[in-house]
Design an enzyme around this catalytic site. Structure first.
Site, PDB file in Angstrom:
ATOM      1  N   GLU A 167      -0.433   1.352  -1.361  1.00 53.10           N
ATOM      2  CA  GLU A 167      -2.167   1.005  -2.066  1.00 53.10           C
ATOM      3  C   GLU A 167      -3.236   2.099  -3.326  1.00 53.10           C
ATOM      4  O   GLU A 167      -3.216   2.447  -3.300  1.00 53.10           O
ATOM      5  CB  GLU A 167      -3.190   2.085  -1.101  1.00 53.10           C
ATOM      6  N   GLU A 356       0.841  -1.470   7.179  1.00 53.01           N
ATOM      7  CA  GLU A 356      -0.556  -0.767   8.242  1.00 53.01           C
ATOM      8  C   GLU A 356      -1.828  -1.325   8.238  1.00 53.01           C
ATOM      9  O   GLU A 356      -1.653  -2.589   7.925  1.00 53.01           O
ATOM     10  CB  GLU A 356      -1.047   0.628   7.299  1.00 53.01           C
TER      11      GLU A 356
HETATM   12  C1  NOJ Z   1      -4.329   4.115   4.284  1.00 56.66           C
HETATM   13  C2  NOJ Z   1      -3.890   4.740   3.787  1.00 56.66           C
HETATM   14  O1  NOJ Z   1      -2.061   4.743   3.763  1.00 56.66           O
HETATM   15  C3  NOJ Z   1      -2.737   6.012   5.079  1.00 56.66           C
HETATM   16  O2  NOJ Z   1      -2.532   7.299   3.882  1.00 56.66           O
HETATM   17  C4  NOJ Z   1      -4.088   6.718   5.273  1.00 56.66           C
HETATM   18  O3  NOJ Z   1      -3.625   7.533   6.629  1.00 56.66           O
HETATM   19  C5  NOJ Z   1      -4.424   5.458   6.390  1.00 56.66           C
HETATM   20  N1  NOJ Z   1      -6.040   4.133   4.874  1.00 56.66           N
HETATM   21  C6  NOJ Z   1      -5.744   5.347   7.163  1.00 56.66           C
HETATM   22  O4  NOJ Z   1      -7.311   5.463   6.070  1.00 56.66           O
END
Ligand code: NOJ
Length: 445
Positions: A167, A356
């Site tokens: 991200e 994710e």
């Molecule tokens: C995106 C991130 O990559 C991750 O590290 C984070 O914990 C999750 N979103 C949830 O916020």
């Protein structure tokens, strides 16, 4: 009930994690400080003064945690390598203890029949590099290339699947524009220089992996959110378009050889005037084998003249009386399908993995049981939607749930729990939540 078998035999099922969120051992075994170690020591930055020093103590418990992944029925483990554990001072010297640790994690995965997917940058920049300007300084690109080369040479014989970055919009906006994540920098000048160096790094990283590892399967990940205009008024439509450029298009389009979406967002055009390299579309491009999409919520956007630069404002799920998670993030299956469609419409994307997706709720432990029915409903909804997207003909080849176990959720500290497994941060005891058992059943193991 929906079953994993409906996605086909080759579909990948995994859980995703990140080094700074689970490992602990933050200042031992030769590791240098990362920006999250430094940031969390500053007062008021992390809720309740939490700190990633111990986190889930994965550093010492990786064997039992990998066994848990297997128990839940997943066959893929996505984890990241802590840059400051490998190159503690950002340049040069490589820490042998750090190198050994990831060999052990990889070997344990392979021994237990779990396929590793390694993320190279999941937000924990060595503090030494931040002292040189971090992502705002061009010197970071050489340092990142060194780190990628070391990892590729070390682990390339054992690991085929690589993710260059996690991200990039997340860490550049939260860490360099809004200052709510490490390193806590603010302002548009910082933000746009961080964006550009991260965009160069994602492409350079891909090229290094391709050159170093035969048969590597290389991807990178993007946060993405469907941007829904609050009304069909021209002002709201234009505001939504600007937010879409910023949140969804900013990093994927340069990688696909399209350059930055400047034509649709004049602010970026203005900031780029002194930076001729922003138009080096060739160096910004790389032919990734897969694109990782990470989706948590859609955003409903309204025009607001008082908001500088974007002139756009989010109308929160709560105020619209829409279902939402403990983070206030809207739960909306259709928006998941729509954002997948939006990315799938780029002809150059070869295939998509959901790297994710998940949700935080206020879990309660009652007599040793965590009956997280809301999380089960969330995953059911999102997986049913994913199946629809796949059945539409979109080339989606895998899904990784966020996350294996409750962990250090950045500025939220240990207060936001996203895990399929509950972590007791006092005792480090792990307890599988009902959502973990739900996955076991869904995966049919
Ligand atoms: C995106 C991130 O990559 C991750 O590290 C984070 O914990 C999750 N979103 C949830 O916020």
């Amino acid at each position: 009930m929906i079953k994993a078998s409906q996605f086909g035999n080759d579909f990948l099922w995994g859980v995703a994690t990140a080094a700074a969120q689970i490992e602990g051992a933050a200042d031992t075994y030769g590791k240098g400080p990362s920006i999250w170690d430094t940031f969390s020591k500053k007062s008021g930055k992390i809720k309740k003064g939490h700190h990633p020093a111990v986190a889930c103590d994965f550093y010492h418990r990786y064997k039992e945690d990998i066994a848990l992944i297997k128990t839940l029925g997943f066959s893929v483990f996505r984890f990241s390598i802590s840059w400051a554990r490998i190159v503690p001072s950002g340049h040069g010297h490589v820490n042998e203890e750090g190198i050994r640790f990831y060999h052990q994690v990889i070997d344990e995965c392979l021994k237990q029949g779990i396929t590793p997917y390694i993320t190279l940058y999941h937000w924990d920049l060595p503090q030494a590099l931040q002292d040189e300007g971090g992502w705002t300084a061009y010197s970071i690109n050489g340092a990142f290339n060194h780190f990628v080369t070391v990892c590729a040479k070390e682990y390339g014989d054992k690991v085929k699947n690589w993710i260059v970055m996690n991200e990039p919009f997340g860490f550049t906006s939260l860490g360099y524009m809004l200052g709510i994540h490490a390193p806590g920098e603010t302002g548009l000048t910082n933000f746009f220089s961080a964006v550009h160096h991260a965009a160069l790094a994602q492409a350079d990283g891909g090229r290094i992996l391709r050159a170093e590892i035969k048969q590597a399967y290389i991807g990178t990940t993007y946060s993405c959110s469907e941007i829904i205009p609050f009304t069909q008024n021209e002002a709201d439509l234009q505001a939504a378009k600007r937010v879409d450029c910023l949140m969804n298009r900013l990093f994927i389009e340069p990688v696909l050889g399209m350059g930055y979406p400047m034509a649709d967002w004049d602010v970026m055009e203005k900031f780029s005037i002194n930076h001729s390299t922003w138009r080096h579309t060739e160096r910004l491009a790389f032919d990734f084998d897969f694109i990782g999409l990470q989706n948590y919520f859609p955003l409903t956007i309204k025009y607001n003249a008082f908001i500088p630069v974007l002139q756009a404002w989010e109308v929160k799920a709560k105020s619209r009386k829409k279902p939402h998670t403990a983070m206030g993030w809207e739960i909306n299956g259709d928006s998941f399908q729509n954002i997948i469609r939006q990315f799938a419409a780029y002809p150059k994307i070869k295939n998509i993995i959901i790297t994710e997706n998940g949700a935080a709720f206020h879990d309660k432990v009652v007599n040793g049981v965590i009956d997280d029915a809301e999380r089960i409903a969330y995953f059911k909804l999102y997986l049913e939607t994913l199946l629809k997207a796949k059945e539409e003909g979109i080339n989606i080849t895998g899904y990784m749930a966020w996350t294996l176990m409750d962990n250090f959720e950045w500025a939220e500290g240990y207060n936001a729990r996203f895990g399929l497994v509950h972590t007791d941060f006092k005792t480090q005891e792990r307890t599988i939540k009902n959502s973990g058992y739900w996955f076991q059943d869904f995966l049919g193991r």
